[in-house]
Write a protein that holds these residues in place. Structure first.
Motif, PDB file in Angstrom:
ATOM      1  N   PRO A 160       0.804  -1.233   0.000  1.00  0.00           N
ATOM      2  CA  PRO A 160       0.000   0.000   0.000  1.00  0.00           C
ATOM      3  C   PRO A 160       0.829   1.272   0.000  1.00  0.00           C
ATOM      4  CG  PRO A 160      -0.096  -1.082   2.144  1.00  0.00           C
ATOM      5  CD  PRO A 160       0.593  -2.036   1.216  1.00  0.00           C
ATOM      6  N   ARG A 161       2.132   1.150   0.254  1.00  0.00           N
ATOM      7  CA  ARG A 161       2.986   2.335   0.182  1.00  0.00           C
ATOM      8  C   ARG A 161       3.296   2.720  -1.251  1.00  0.00           C
ATOM      9  NH1 ARG A 161       7.516  -0.188   4.053  1.00  0.00           N
ATOM     10  NH2 ARG A 161       7.014  -1.874   2.588  1.00  0.00           N
ATOM     11  N   ASN A 162       3.155   1.771  -2.162  1.00  0.00           N
ATOM     12  CA  ASN A 162       3.535   2.012  -3.557  1.00  0.00           C
ATOM     13  C   ASN A 162       2.361   2.018  -4.526  1.00  0.00           C
ATOM     14  OD1 ASN A 162       6.260   1.964  -2.695  1.00  0.00           O
ATOM     15  ND2 ASN A 162       6.329  -0.259  -2.900  1.00  0.00           N
TER      16      ASN A 162
ATOM     17  N   LEU B 212      -1.541  -5.411   5.182  1.00  0.00           N
ATOM     18  CA  LEU B 212      -0.776  -4.681   6.183  1.00  0.00           C
ATOM     19  C   LEU B 212       0.593  -5.296   6.469  1.00  0.00           C
ATOM     20  CD1 LEU B 212      -3.645  -3.843   8.697  1.00  0.00           C
ATOM     21  CD2 LEU B 212      -2.575  -2.304   7.048  1.00  0.00           C
ATOM     22  N   SER B 213       0.823  -6.523   6.056  1.00  0.00           N
ATOM     23  CA  SER B 213       2.110  -7.172   6.361  1.00  0.00           C
ATOM     24  C   SER B 213       3.310  -6.426   5.769  1.00  0.00           C
ATOM     25  CB  SER B 213       2.089  -8.622   5.898  1.00  0.00           C
ATOM     26  OG  SER B 213       1.886  -8.715   4.505  1.00  0.00           O
ATOM     27  N   PRO B 214       3.213  -5.825   4.564  1.00  0.00           N
ATOM     28  CA  PRO B 214       4.369  -5.071   4.074  1.00  0.00           C
ATOM     29  C   PRO B 214       4.743  -3.884   4.958  1.00  0.00           C
ATOM     30  CG  PRO B 214       2.880  -5.539   2.269  1.00  0.00           C
ATOM     31  CD  PRO B 214       2.153  -5.885   3.534  1.00  0.00           C
ATOM     32  N   LEU B 215       3.787  -3.428   5.775  1.00  0.00           N
ATOM     33  CA  LEU B 215       4.040  -2.306   6.676  1.00  0.00           C
ATOM     34  C   LEU B 215       4.595  -2.777   8.019  1.00  0.00           C
ATOM     35  CD1 LEU B 215       0.763  -0.268   6.060  1.00  0.00           C
ATOM     36  CD2 LEU B 215       2.952  -0.028   4.879  1.00  0.00           C
ATOM     37  N   GLY B 216       4.738  -4.090   8.168  1.00  0.00           N
ATOM     38  CA  GLY B 216       5.250  -4.625   9.411  1.00  0.00           C
ATOM     39  C   GLY B 216       4.205  -4.776  10.490  1.00  0.00           C
ATOM     40  N   LEU B 217       2.933  -4.568  10.149  1.00  0.00           N
ATOM     41  CA  LEU B 217       1.835  -4.688  11.113  1.00  0.00           C
ATOM     42  C   LEU B 217       1.351  -6.123  11.208  1.00  0.00           C
ATOM     43  CD1 LEU B 217      -0.219  -1.501  10.166  1.00  0.00           C
ATOM     44  CD2 LEU B 217       1.303  -1.787  12.115  1.00  0.00           C
ATOM     45  N   ILE B 218       1.040  -6.551  12.404  1.00  0.00           N
ATOM     46  CA  ILE B 218       0.538  -7.902  12.635  1.00  0.00           C
ATOM     47  C   ILE B 218      -0.930  -7.803  13.027  1.00  0.00           C
ATOM     48  CG2 ILE B 218       0.765  -9.981  14.042  1.00  0.00           C
ATOM     49  CD1 ILE B 218       3.713  -9.206  14.467  1.00  0.00           C
TER      50      ILE B 218
END
Length: 218
Positions: free
Chosen positions: A189-191, A208-214
């Motif tokens: 979602p950042r890109n 959300l996993s690419p953002l490091g969120l669990i």
């Protein structure tokens, strides 16, 4: 024109007037529909490629406005420059089909247009849809793996149930799309612009996993 269970081999339909034609369970091998007018034509359970052939039928610059293809094999077909506004492709094999410069849009002005296409339950693996305008269209339950979608715009379309390769995310525009039931592996979602995108609750973890969120269960 109406035909049922007929076989056409090396037939030339170039520039033919085939509006409202109905073909059912017909075989078209190495046929040329280039620049033919197939407005409102209907093809049901037809095959457009012979087993073992590497080239499908040609629809270059054909008028396919509101044409309908249901349960057809259109593998390797060429739709270069075809007018595809309102086209219906349901449960078709479109593997390797080339839609280069095909138009699914009705342009009112240069910058004002609206699209219409109903492409559902199809195999679009390795198809070429580069720069295609397919906004606010029915495009659900399709297999897109390996398809070229670079520069395409599918804003506001229903892409639910589709299969995508991780490398395809970010190559096309999908704001406002319905992505329910889609595996989102590789979608960062950042890109990628995701304004208005609809997803299921279970997809949150992948997104959300690419953002490091669990994400944990409630």
């Amino acid at each position: 024109m109406q035909a049922t269970e007929q076989t056409f081999i090396d037939s030339n339909f170039r520039e033919d007037e085939l509006q409202d034609a109905i073909f059912e369970r017909c075989l078209f091998y190495r046929c040329d529909f280039s620049r033919a007018d197939l407005t409102d034509a209907s093809f049901i359970d037809c095959k457009f490629i012979e087993q073992g052939d590497s080239d499908g039928c040609r629809f270059d610059y054909a008028t396919l406005t509101n044409a309908s293809f249901r349960q057809c094999n259109l593998s390797m077909a060429l739709f270069t420059g075809a007018k595809c506004f309102g086209i219906e492709l349901r449960e078709c094999n479109l593997q390797g089909a080339d839609f280069a410069r095909a138009s699914f849009a009705n342009h009112i002005t240069h910058k004002t247009f609206f699209c219409s296409a109903y492409i559902t339950g199809c195999n679009l693996a390795y198809a070429n849809l580069e720069s295609a305008l397919l906004e606010k269209c029915e495009l659900f339950d399709n297999r897109w793996l390996g398809a070229t979608l670079i520069g395409a715009s599918m804003k506001g379309s229903d892409l639910s149930g589709g299969e995508f390769s991780p490398s395809q995310w970010g190559t096309f525009e999908l704001e406002g799309c319905n992505l329910c039931r889609v595996e989102l592996e590789g979608l960062d979602p950042r890109n990628v612009k995701l304004e208005g995108v609809m997803i299921n609750q279970w997809q949150q973890e992948q997104l959300l996993s690419p953002l490091g969120l669990i994400v944990t269960p409630d």
